[in-house]
Design a protein around this motif. Structure first.
Motif, PDB file in Angstrom:
ATOM      1  N   ASN A   5       0.875  -1.170   0.000  1.00  0.00           N
ATOM      2  CA  ASN A   5       0.000   0.000   0.000  1.00  0.00           C
ATOM      3  C   ASN A   5       0.915   1.223   0.000  1.00  0.00           C
ATOM      4  N   ASN A  64       2.747 -10.158  11.283  1.00  0.00           N
ATOM      5  CA  ASN A  64       1.345  -9.745  11.395  1.00  0.00           C
ATOM      6  C   ASN A  64       1.203  -8.237  11.575  1.00  0.00           C
ATOM      7  N   GLN A  67       0.645  -6.643   8.219  1.00  0.00           N
ATOM      8  CA  GLN A  67      -0.424  -7.151   7.373  1.00  0.00           C
ATOM      9  C   GLN A  67      -1.594  -6.178   7.306  1.00  0.00           C
ATOM     10  N   GLY A  68      -2.137  -6.033   6.116  1.00  0.00           N
ATOM     11  CA  GLY A  68      -3.326  -5.208   5.922  1.00  0.00           C
ATOM     12  C   GLY A  68      -3.005  -3.771   5.599  1.00  0.00           C
ATOM     13  N   TRP A  69      -2.465  -3.031   6.558  1.00  0.00           N
ATOM     14  CA  TRP A  69      -2.249  -1.598   6.334  1.00  0.00           C
ATOM     15  C   TRP A  69      -1.046  -1.321   5.433  1.00  0.00           C
ATOM     16  N   PRO A  72      -0.744  -5.735   1.579  1.00  0.00           N
ATOM     17  CA  PRO A  72      -2.168  -6.010   1.381  1.00  0.00           C
ATOM     18  C   PRO A  72      -2.533  -7.487   1.322  1.00  0.00           C
ATOM     19  N   PRO A  74      -1.942 -11.694   2.461  1.00  0.00           N
ATOM     20  CA  PRO A  74      -1.487 -12.477   3.615  1.00  0.00           C
ATOM     21  C   PRO A  74      -0.358 -13.435   3.244  1.00  0.00           C
ATOM     22  N   ILE A 132      -7.532  -8.404  -3.653  1.00  0.00           N
ATOM     23  CA  ILE A 132      -7.763  -7.852  -2.321  1.00  0.00           C
ATOM     24  C   ILE A 132      -8.435  -6.490  -2.454  1.00  0.00           C
ATOM     25  N   SER A 134     -10.492  -4.261   0.351  1.00  0.00           N
ATOM     26  CA  SER A 134     -11.077  -4.174   1.687  1.00  0.00           C
ATOM     27  C   SER A 134     -12.437  -3.474   1.672  1.00  0.00           C
ATOM     28  N   ARG A 139     -11.242 -10.915  -0.343  1.00  0.00           N
ATOM     29  CA  ARG A 139      -9.888 -11.426  -0.118  1.00  0.00           C
ATOM     30  C   ARG A 139      -9.805 -12.787  -0.791  1.00  0.00           C
ATOM     31  N   LYS A 171      -8.276 -13.999  10.067  1.00  0.00           N
ATOM     32  CA  LYS A 171      -7.112 -13.146  10.323  1.00  0.00           C
ATOM     33  C   LYS A 171      -6.560 -13.492  11.700  1.00  0.00           C
TER      34      LYS A 171
END
Length: 214
Positions: A5, A64, A67-69, A72, A74, A132, A134, A139, A171
Motif C-alpha cells: 500500500n 502480522n 499485514q493489511g495496512w 495487502p 497475507p 484484495i 477491503s 480477499r 485473520k
C-alpha cells in the motif's frame, strides 16, 4: 500483484530516512542546516534505505504487524489440506465423493507457486495473483494451473488446464475455500485448512475422512 500500500509505505520510508539522516549527522558531526553537509549524507541514507528494504522484503513482510495496512496480501506459505468435490463423472456416469487433497504454497514477497496433489493427480500453477479489496470485503487467491494425472489413469483422466479461485478466510488465515473450473468443462468446490509450514511433496497418510464421504 500489488505488493505494498503505497501511501503508508512512503510515509514509513520518509520517517525512516529522516531518522537515519539525523543519526548520521550526529555521528559525523555535520550541520543539517548546511546544504553541502546534507548532500554528503545522501549516500548513507540511500544505503540504509536499501538495506532496510531488503530485510523487509526477505523476512519482515510476513509479520502480522505489517499485514493489511502496509502489505495487502497475507502470508499463505505452507501446506493446506482438505477436500475437492468435483462434478466430473466416470464412465458409469457416477460422480466421486469428496477427494482428499493437499495444496502447497511457496510464497515470497514478489513470487508465488501453488501445487495441488491428490491420490491421482498433481497440478502446478503458472499464473498466480491476489484479489484484495477491503472496501468490497474481497480477499481471494486466484491461480491458473496445469494438471497432470498419473500415467496409468490418463485413459480416463487427461492432462488439462484450469483455474482456481479461493476465498481467504480468517485473520490470521486458517481456511481457504472456493471453486475451480477446467477446460474439460468440469468444475467443483475446494475446502482447505492450514496443516503445516512445511511444503509436503506427498499426501499425508493420516488425512481424516470427510464426513460427507459416508
Amino acid at each position: 500483484m500489488k505488493n505494498l500500500n503505497m501511501k503508508p509505505f512512503f510515509y514509513l520510508l520518509a520517517g525512516f530516512s529522516s531518522i537515519v539522516l539525523f543519526l548520521a549527522a550526529m555521528i559525523q558531526g555535520f550541520d543539517l542546516r548546511n546544504f553541502i553537509d546534507m548532500m554528503r549524507l545522501i549516500p548513507i541514507v540511500a544505503t540504509a534505505d536499501g538495506i532496510a528494504y531488503f530485510i523487509f522484503t526477505a523476512w519482515l513482510w510476513r509479520w502480522n504487524a505489517f499485514q493489511g495496512w502496509l502489505v495487502p496480501f497475507p502470508d499463505l506459505n505452507g501446506t493446506w489440506q482438505g477436500y475437492i468435490q468435483t462434478n466430473w463423472k466416470d464412465a458409469e456416469g457416477k460422480t466421486p465423493g469428496p477427494i482428499p487433497t493437499i495444496l502447497t504454497i511457496k510464497q515470497s514477497f514478489g513470487r508465488m507457486s501453488c501445487v495441488m496433489r491428490t491420490g491421482e493427480m498433481e497440478s502446478h500453477s503458472y499464473l498466480e495473483g491476489f484479489c484484495i479489496d477491503s472496501d468490497a470485503q474481497v480477499r481471494q487467491l486466484c491461480y491458473s494451473y496445469t494438471s497432470r494425472p498419473k500415467a496409468a489413469l490418463r485413459d480416463r483422466s487427461t492432462p488439462h488446464d484450469g483455474t482456481m479461485l479461493l476465498n481467504i478466510i480468517g485473520k490470521p488465515v486458517h481456511k481457504l475455500e472456493g471453486e475451480y473450473w477446467t477446460q474439460r468443462q468440469t468444475a467443483g468446490t475446494v475446502t482447505l485448512s492450514y496443516l503445516t509450514s512445511q511444503l509436503l511433496d506427498e499426501m499425508p497418510s493420516d488425512l481424516p475422512k470427510h464426513p460427507m464421504s459416508g
